[in-house]
Design a protein around this motif. Sequence first.
Motif, PDB file in Angstrom:
ATOM      1  N   PHE A  55       0.829  -1.207   0.000  1.00  0.00           N
ATOM      2  CA  PHE A  55       0.000   0.000   0.000  1.00  0.00           C
ATOM      3  C   PHE A  55       0.867   1.262   0.000  1.00  0.00           C
ATOM      4  O   PHE A  55       0.535   2.243  -0.659  1.00  0.00           O
ATOM      5  N   THR A  56       1.972   1.231   0.723  1.00  0.00           N
ATOM      6  CA  THR A  56       2.878   2.384   0.731  1.00  0.00           C
ATOM      7  C   THR A  56       3.467   2.610  -0.653  1.00  0.00           C
ATOM      8  O   THR A  56       3.556   3.749  -1.128  1.00  0.00           O
ATOM      9  N   THR A  57       3.843   1.538  -1.321  1.00  0.00           N
ATOM     10  CA  THR A  57       4.377   1.649  -2.675  1.00  0.00           C
ATOM     11  C   THR A  57       3.341   2.191  -3.646  1.00  0.00           C
ATOM     12  O   THR A  57       3.646   3.077  -4.455  1.00  0.00           O
ATOM     13  N   VAL A  58       2.128   1.684  -3.569  1.00  0.00           N
ATOM     14  CA  VAL A  58       1.053   2.150  -4.442  1.00  0.00           C
ATOM     15  C   VAL A  58       0.771   3.628  -4.168  1.00  0.00           C
ATOM     16  O   VAL A  58       0.565   4.423  -5.106  1.00  0.00           O
ATOM     17  N   ARG A  59       0.778   4.010  -2.908  1.00  0.00           N
ATOM     18  CA  ARG A  59       0.528   5.397  -2.541  1.00  0.00           C
ATOM     19  C   ARG A  59       1.599   6.335  -3.115  1.00  0.00           C
ATOM     20  O   ARG A  59       1.297   7.413  -3.602  1.00  0.00           O
ATOM     21  N   THR A  60       2.859   5.916  -3.065  1.00  0.00           N
ATOM     22  CA  THR A  60       3.928   6.750  -3.603  1.00  0.00           C
ATOM     23  C   THR A  60       3.903   6.803  -5.127  1.00  0.00           C
ATOM     24  O   THR A  60       4.230   7.822  -5.717  1.00  0.00           O
ATOM     25  N   ILE A  61       3.521   5.701  -5.758  1.00  0.00           N
ATOM     26  CA  ILE A  61       3.475   5.669  -7.219  1.00  0.00           C
ATOM     27  C   ILE A  61       2.409   6.629  -7.732  1.00  0.00           C
ATOM     28  O   ILE A  61       2.628   7.381  -8.686  1.00  0.00           O
ATOM     29  N   PHE A  62       1.229   6.588  -7.130  1.00  0.00           N
ATOM     30  CA  PHE A  62       0.135   7.433  -7.594  1.00  0.00           C
ATOM     31  C   PHE A  62       0.094   8.808  -6.928  1.00  0.00           C
ATOM     32  O   PHE A  62      -0.774   9.610  -7.231  1.00  0.00           O
ATOM     33  N   GLY A  63       1.010   9.063  -6.021  1.00  0.00           N
ATOM     34  CA  GLY A  63       1.091  10.365  -5.370  1.00  0.00           C
ATOM     35  C   GLY A  63      -0.087  10.679  -4.487  1.00  0.00           C
ATOM     36  O   GLY A  63      -0.536  11.828  -4.407  1.00  0.00           O
ATOM     37  N   LEU A  64      -0.588   9.695  -3.786  1.00  0.00           N
ATOM     38  CA  LEU A  64      -1.753   9.902  -2.910  1.00  0.00           C
ATOM     39  C   LEU A  64      -1.342  10.280  -1.508  1.00  0.00           C
ATOM     40  O   LEU A  64      -0.439   9.979  -0.935  1.00  0.00           O
TER      41      LEU A  64
END
Length: 64
Positions: A55-64
């Motif tokens: 989830f942390t990786t996904v958050r950083t990828i999409f800039g959330l």
Amino acid sequence: MEINLLFKIAAIGILVAVLHQVLVKVGREEQAMFVTLSGLIIVLTIVVKEISSLFTTVRTIFGL
């Protein structure tokens, strides 16, 4: 996902299964249940850490 994670979970599963069988053969079913439960908690803790990392990786990828 790293292959080491799968090996770690498999090793925990094998160890718990062997301990469970030994404790059941000796007649200590309660301790066998606690060993199984503790193995499950350990594996779930590892999986939750990996999901949190995802989830942390996904958050950083999409800039959330």
